[in-house]
Scaffold this active site. Sequence first.
Site, PDB file in Angstrom:
ATOM      1  N   TYR A 164      62.553  14.622  40.907  1.00 38.67           N
ATOM      2  CA  TYR A 164      63.656  14.645  39.954  1.00 38.67           C
ATOM      3  C   TYR A 164      63.277  15.441  38.710  1.00 38.67           C
ATOM      4  O   TYR A 164      64.043  16.311  38.257  1.00 38.67           O
ATOM      5  CB  TYR A 164      64.041  13.213  39.581  1.00 38.67           C
ATOM      6  CG  TYR A 164      65.186  13.114  38.594  1.00 38.67           C
ATOM      7  CD1 TYR A 164      66.491  13.350  39.000  1.00 38.67           C
ATOM      8  CD2 TYR A 164      64.959  12.798  37.259  1.00 38.67           C
ATOM      9  CE1 TYR A 164      67.550  13.267  38.106  1.00 38.67           C
ATOM     10  CE2 TYR A 164      66.009  12.709  36.358  1.00 38.67           C
ATOM     11  CZ  TYR A 164      67.298  12.947  36.790  1.00 38.67           C
ATOM     12  OH  TYR A 164      68.331  12.865  35.893  1.00 38.67           O
ATOM     13  N   THR A 199      74.639   4.218  32.941  1.00 39.70           N
ATOM     14  CA  THR A 199      75.430   4.820  34.012  1.00 39.70           C
ATOM     15  C   THR A 199      74.955   4.267  35.348  1.00 39.70           C
ATOM     16  O   THR A 199      73.870   3.692  35.456  1.00 39.70           O
ATOM     17  CB  THR A 199      75.258   6.348  34.038  1.00 39.70           C
ATOM     18  OG1 THR A 199      73.896   6.648  34.362  1.00 39.70           O
ATOM     19  CG2 THR A 199      75.626   6.980  32.707  1.00 39.70           C
ATOM     20  N   SER A 221      67.692  16.758  31.961  1.00 40.04           N
ATOM     21  CA  SER A 221      67.217  15.398  31.731  1.00 40.04           C
ATOM     22  C   SER A 221      66.107  15.438  30.707  1.00 40.04           C
ATOM     23  O   SER A 221      65.400  16.457  30.577  1.00 40.04           O
ATOM     24  CB  SER A 221      66.691  14.802  33.045  1.00 40.04           C
ATOM     25  OG  SER A 221      66.001  13.579  32.825  1.00 40.04           O
ATOM     26  N   VAL A 258      78.374  20.064  46.407  1.00 46.65           N
ATOM     27  CA  VAL A 258      77.925  21.209  45.616  1.00 46.65           C
ATOM     28  C   VAL A 258      76.798  21.983  46.283  1.00 46.65           C
ATOM     29  O   VAL A 258      76.456  23.083  45.836  1.00 46.65           O
ATOM     30  CB  VAL A 258      77.506  20.796  44.187  1.00 46.65           C
ATOM     31  CG1 VAL A 258      78.687  20.247  43.403  1.00 46.65           C
ATOM     32  CG2 VAL A 258      76.334  19.825  44.208  1.00 46.65           C
TER      33      VAL A 258
END
Length: 247
Positions: free
Chosen positions: A151, A185, A138, A60
């Site tokens: 992040y 996950t 997030s 991406v």
Amino acid sequence: MTARLAGRKIIITGAGSGIGRETARIFAREGASLALLDRDRAAAQATADETGGFVFEVDVTDEAQVTAVVGASAEALGGIDGLLNSAGILTMKDIDTIGVDEFRRVVDVNLTGTFLVCRAALPWLRQSTGSAIVNIASAQALSPSLTGSAYAASKAAVMMFSKSIAKELAPEVRVNIICPGATETPMTDQGVAPDDIEGRKALAANYVMKRLAQPEEIGNGILFLMSQEASAITGIALAIDNGRTFH
């Protein structure tokens, strides 16, 4: 199944694992046709084996790849009226330990990748009625952890980018954001291994409901925002985080 997405043509990035994969399952059950994009073609194919859909390998962060793959997705699907940007990477390094190349990589995948896919899909989204984009940010975009500034910054940028294009693209295309907390996950497993019982307990202790979310719980929120049930909703950041952030 209620066929809430019957006839919809949706691209999912990061479809090979985690939230992207579970959401693909939900979307398929609800009647959508899917283009499943991932850097790991085998992982995307495993999702396709469960859900149907067209598989495309893509990085991406590569503009040329994204343009080509989104175009191929539109051709395969017969158009695009939905986009879920779920591709992303995680690092929990602090400012003292993260290198500039890693910082740039996190921003490039999480933010620039989202931008590139959104822009590439716009010609088809604008041609359709009831088009919607859902971008994954997030809970750290709302309230950062003690570490992981790269992040958190990248995901906060995804949130504000999404709010901005919600204004730019209205009323033709709705754009909303999901802000997951820690979810069961592979990405969460990177930070705290599944067999680290005490670490998982400590992580869950940050949440009012004292547990991690299941991927399908995030997917159900994405389904709502992608469906016509949310036809009057654009520009929101929906936290699905077991009470980590109240905002």
